[in-house]
Each structure stands twice: as C-alpha cells, then as structure tokens.
Write a protein that holds these residues in place. Structure first.
Motif, PDB file in Angstrom:
ATOM      1  N   GLY A 129       0.473  -0.945  -5.981  1.00 33.43           N
ATOM      2  CA  GLY A 129       0.667  -1.342  -4.791  1.00 33.43           C
ATOM      3  C   GLY A 129      -0.704  -1.560  -4.118  1.00 33.43           C
ATOM      4  N   VAL A 130      -1.803  -1.757  -4.783  1.00 35.93           N
ATOM      5  CA  VAL A 130      -3.035  -2.008  -4.181  1.00 35.93           C
ATOM      6  C   VAL A 130      -3.163  -3.290  -3.205  1.00 35.93           C
ATOM      7  CG1 VAL A 130      -4.015  -3.261  -5.887  1.00 35.93           C
ATOM      8  CG2 VAL A 130      -5.387  -1.975  -4.399  1.00 35.93           C
ATOM      9  N   GLY A 131      -3.561  -3.086  -1.958  1.00 36.01           N
ATOM     10  CA  GLY A 131      -3.490  -4.248  -0.994  1.00 36.01           C
ATOM     11  C   GLY A 131      -2.271  -4.356  -0.221  1.00 36.01           C
ATOM     12  N   SER A 132      -1.185  -3.366  -0.498  1.00 35.63           N
ATOM     13  CA  SER A 132       0.139  -3.403   0.310  1.00 35.63           C
ATOM     14  C   SER A 132      -0.308  -2.318   1.534  1.00 35.63           C
ATOM     15  CB  SER A 132       1.204  -3.018  -0.606  1.00 35.63           C
ATOM     16  OG  SER A 132       1.130  -1.397  -1.026  1.00 35.63           O
ATOM     17  N   THR A 133       1.019  -1.834   1.739  1.00 36.19           N
ATOM     18  CA  THR A 133       1.182  -1.280   3.072  1.00 36.19           C
ATOM     19  C   THR A 133       1.205   0.307   2.682  1.00 36.19           C
ATOM     20  OG1 THR A 133       3.373  -1.104   3.160  1.00 36.19           O
ATOM     21  CG2 THR A 133       2.416  -2.494   4.652  1.00 36.19           C
ATOM     22  N   ARG A 134       0.747   0.762   1.483  1.00 37.76           N
ATOM     23  CA  ARG A 134       0.868   2.202   1.115  1.00 37.76           C
ATOM     24  C   ARG A 134      -0.474   2.702   1.343  1.00 37.76           C
ATOM     25  NH1 ARG A 134      -3.458   1.916  -0.256  1.00 37.76           N
ATOM     26  NH2 ARG A 134      -4.316   1.318  -2.252  1.00 37.76           N
ATOM     27  N   ARG A 135      -0.229   4.023   1.632  1.00 35.44           N
ATOM     28  CA  ARG A 135      -1.550   4.815   2.340  1.00 35.44           C
ATOM     29  C   ARG A 135      -2.316   5.147   1.435  1.00 35.44           C
ATOM     30  NH1 ARG A 135       1.205   9.288   5.976  1.00 35.44           N
ATOM     31  NH2 ARG A 135       2.061   9.845   3.792  1.00 35.44           N
ATOM     32  N   SER A 136      -3.646   5.585   1.653  1.00 38.60           N
ATOM     33  CA  SER A 136      -4.449   6.447   0.993  1.00 38.60           C
ATOM     34  C   SER A 136      -4.655   7.875   1.441  1.00 38.60           C
ATOM     35  CB  SER A 136      -5.992   5.719   1.013  1.00 38.60           C
ATOM     36  OG  SER A 136      -6.205   4.287   0.416  1.00 38.60           O
ATOM     37  N   GLU A 156      -2.521  20.997   2.521  1.00 43.03           N
ATOM     38  CA  GLU A 156      -2.570  20.191   3.415  1.00 43.03           C
ATOM     39  C   GLU A 156      -2.883  18.634   2.877  1.00 43.03           C
ATOM     40  OE1 GLU A 156      -4.128  21.420   7.352  1.00 43.03           O
ATOM     41  OE2 GLU A 156      -5.879  19.951   6.887  1.00 43.03           O
ATOM     42  N   ILE A 157      -2.436  17.591   3.665  1.00 46.91           N
ATOM     43  CA  ILE A 157      -2.766  16.263   3.221  1.00 46.91           C
ATOM     44  C   ILE A 157      -3.178  15.460   4.486  1.00 46.91           C
ATOM     45  CG2 ILE A 157      -1.547  14.120   2.545  1.00 46.91           C
ATOM     46  CD1 ILE A 157       0.191  15.606   0.677  1.00 46.91           C
ATOM     47  N   ARG A 158      -4.164  14.700   4.194  1.00 44.48           N
ATOM     48  CA  ARG A 158      -4.740  13.986   5.420  1.00 44.48           C
ATOM     49  C   ARG A 158      -4.627  12.458   5.063  1.00 44.48           C
ATOM     50  NH1 ARG A 158      -7.545  16.635   9.348  1.00 44.48           N
ATOM     51  NH2 ARG A 158      -7.464  19.112   9.374  1.00 44.48           N
ATOM     52  N   GLU A 159      -4.408  11.649   5.837  1.00 45.85           N
ATOM     53  CA  GLU A 159      -4.391  10.009   5.627  1.00 45.85           C
ATOM     54  C   GLU A 159      -5.975   9.597   5.655  1.00 45.85           C
ATOM     55  OE1 GLU A 159      -2.146   5.922   6.839  1.00 45.85           O
ATOM     56  OE2 GLU A 159      -1.336   8.072   7.537  1.00 45.85           O
ATOM     57  N   ILE A 160      -6.492   8.685   4.842  1.00 39.46           N
ATOM     58  CA  ILE A 160      -7.696   8.172   5.146  1.00 39.46           C
ATOM     59  C   ILE A 160      -7.602   6.844   5.612  1.00 39.46           C
ATOM     60  CG2 ILE A 160      -9.698   7.253   3.661  1.00 39.46           C
ATOM     61  CD1 ILE A 160      -8.830   9.252   1.403  1.00 39.46           C
ATOM     62  N   ASP A 161      -8.362   6.559   6.547  1.00 41.00           N
ATOM     63  CA  ASP A 161      -8.480   5.194   7.103  1.00 41.00           C
ATOM     64  C   ASP A 161      -9.148   4.177   6.456  1.00 41.00           C
ATOM     65  OD1 ASP A 161      -9.202   2.796   8.784  1.00 41.00           O
ATOM     66  OD2 ASP A 161      -8.878   4.052  10.673  1.00 41.00           O
ATOM     67  N   GLU A 162      -8.429   3.256   5.793  1.00 34.17           N
ATOM     68  CA  GLU A 162      -9.081   2.228   4.714  1.00 34.17           C
ATOM     69  C   GLU A 162      -9.893   1.217   5.477  1.00 34.17           C
ATOM     70  OE1 GLU A 162      -6.015   0.341   2.435  1.00 34.17           O
ATOM     71  OE2 GLU A 162      -5.112   2.254   1.570  1.00 34.17           O
TER      72      GLU A 162
END
Length: 293
Positions: free
Chosen positions: A77-84, A114-120
């Motif tokens: 799903g690279v380039g889609s709305t899936r998160r990093s 714990e999980i954190r979302e990376i700002d792409e």
C-alpha cells in the motif's frame, strides 16, 4: 529514554538483492550515523506477503538485545493512506513498519507496549518529498537509523496511537479436541521446504505423543483435504529414510512437517497462511505379520 538503544538496526524487506534498493537503505542509515550496526533479517519475503513478514519478526526479534531497532518494509500500500508506525514491544524492542498487519504475530504472542504514528511529511530523508514509492529508504531506514543511533527518541518519533487502531491479520489458535490436534501452516522453512505449524510441542505432551509414534497427518486448503498420510514423530531427520516424510519439533518448539532431504512443500504443493490447516492424531501401530499357509 527508558530503554538504552542497542545501536543495532535490523532490516527486513521483500525487495530482494537484485537491484540497489537494499543498498540504498544501508546508505541512508550510514549517512545518519556511522556508529550503528546494520544487519539483515531477510530481504526474501515473498512479494507483498505481509503474513510472512509478520511471522519472521516473531521468529527473530526475541533473539536480539532489548533496544534493537527493526525496520520491516513489505508495503503493497505504499503511497496510499496507510500509516507509518513505530512500536515498542513488551520485550523492549522497536519495530518501524507500515500499519498493514506486519505486527500481528508480535502483538499476539509477545505483546506491544506502545505504538506511535510517524509523520511521513516531516520525519523523512531530507529532500525526498517528491518520492512517494520508496518509503523503505526515505522514511523507514531513515527513522530506524535515527532511533538506533539515539539521534531521536521513541517518544519524539510521533504521537501515541491506540493499540486497537492498528491493522492486524487473523490468527487461528491451535486446538486439542478429543486427542485431535488442529492448527495452521504458518510459514515455510524456505530453503528446505518444511512446513512450520502453530501447534506447540506442549500439545504432544498433553496427548502422550512421544518420539517414534506414528501420526495421521491431514492437510486442508480452504476446507478441502489435499494430503493425508501416516508419519513418524522423529527426534531428528536421520530417524527416517531419505525421501521419507516425518513430524518433528522446529526451532520455535512448534511442530513441523518435512521430508528428509527434500521439500515437503514442493512435493505436495502445500502453501502457508490461514487458508492452510492441518490435523494430527496418534495412529494405531501397524504390525505386519507374515502370512502362514
């Protein structure tokens, strides 16, 4: 930081080594810091196979020191709305990966703290903003190296996200019913073609199955029986003849199915994942008696 970083960065991808993709990830990590030690888990994950990527992390992470940073990039799903995302496991390891199910086995068997979302947009290799298809290099290797080197902390990588918001694949637990053991074929021992199941050795102890016993092995694909035979539960491959199938204990102390010096998967066209189930039961000993006239 509450965990000392191990200074190790371990990479896993489905990129293969036929071009420069993996080398570019190494180069980005080295540009961040010459002090980190970069290793490969594997770059031979079958293309787009998130299930296998998830399993290989579960198979490997526990054998590295706490604080080791893993980067896993199997990213259809690279380039889609899936998160990093980046996770900290209960064992103190870190995994940076797309949020697409890659953390399934780690979450299920080992636990995530714990999980954190990376700002792409902001947390990426400088001047790579126009690249939307090589996040393995521009986001994952880059941030993995920053974390492993101590340039950035886990907390600084992004905001906390709810554990239950993370994408997970389905795992069916192995079961015992009336001395029948059922489970799934999770993955292959790729080089040798052996089948690794999720049936633990403890189930054999509970049902009094010991080395030398004959087991009826039945394999199903999407509910259809595709293989059935009587196999010996062997202590080692040498306990059976070359070309003979066997049941054995793999390195995760789960049950495996193999052929001595051949590929069970290739011979019988057996695959892996939740569509592939198997059933084991203790068979009665077969005694061949000579006919008397």
């Amino acid at each position: 930081m509450d965990n000392a970083m191990a200074n190790d960065l371990v990479l896993q991808t489905d990129f293969g080594l036929g071009d420069g993709a993996v080398s570019a990830m190494y180069g980005v990590a080295r540009m961040v810091s010459g002090e980190i030690k970069i290793s490969d888990l594997t770059h031979e994950i079958p293309p787009y196979d998130i299930w296998v990527a998830s399993y290989r992390l579960y198979q490997t992470v526990k054998y590295w020191p706490a604080g080791t940073v893993f980067v896993s990039v199997v990213d259809p799903g690279v380039g889609s709305t899936r998160r990093s995302i980046v996770c900290k496991t209960t064992s103190g390891h870190y995994i940076i990966t797309p949020d697409n199910g890659t953390l399934t086995h780690i979450q299920h068997y080992d636990g995530i703290e714990e999980i954190r979302e990376i700002d792409e947009i902001t947390s990426r290799l400088p001047h790579s903003e126009e690249s939307h298809t090589f996040h393995g290099r521009d986001i994952y290797a880059y941030n993995g190296a920053r974390l492993a080197s101590g340039e950035i902390t886990f907390e600084e990588l992004g905001d906390v996200t709810a554990l239950n918001s993370v994408e997970l694949l389905t795992i069916d637990e192995a079961k015992i019913e009336n001395n029948r053991l059922t489970g799934s074929i999770d993955v292959l021992d790729v080089r040798f073609g052996s089948l690794w199941t999720n049936i633990p050795l403890a189930f054999f102890k509970q049902t009094n199955i010991t080395h030398g016993d004959l087991l009826q092995v039945t394999i199903y694909h999407k509910g259809k029986k595709v293989y059935q035979n009587l196999l010996q539960f062997a202590k080692s491959f040498a306990d059976v003849n070359i070309g003979e199938p066997l049941v054995y204990v793999n390195s995760l102390v789960n049950i495996g199915i193999a052929v001595n010096q051949d590929s069970f998967s290739d011979l019988y066209h057996i695959g892996t994942g939740i569509d592939w189930k198997l059933e084991l039961r203790k068979a009665k000993k077969i005694i061949f008696e000579e006919e008397t006239e």
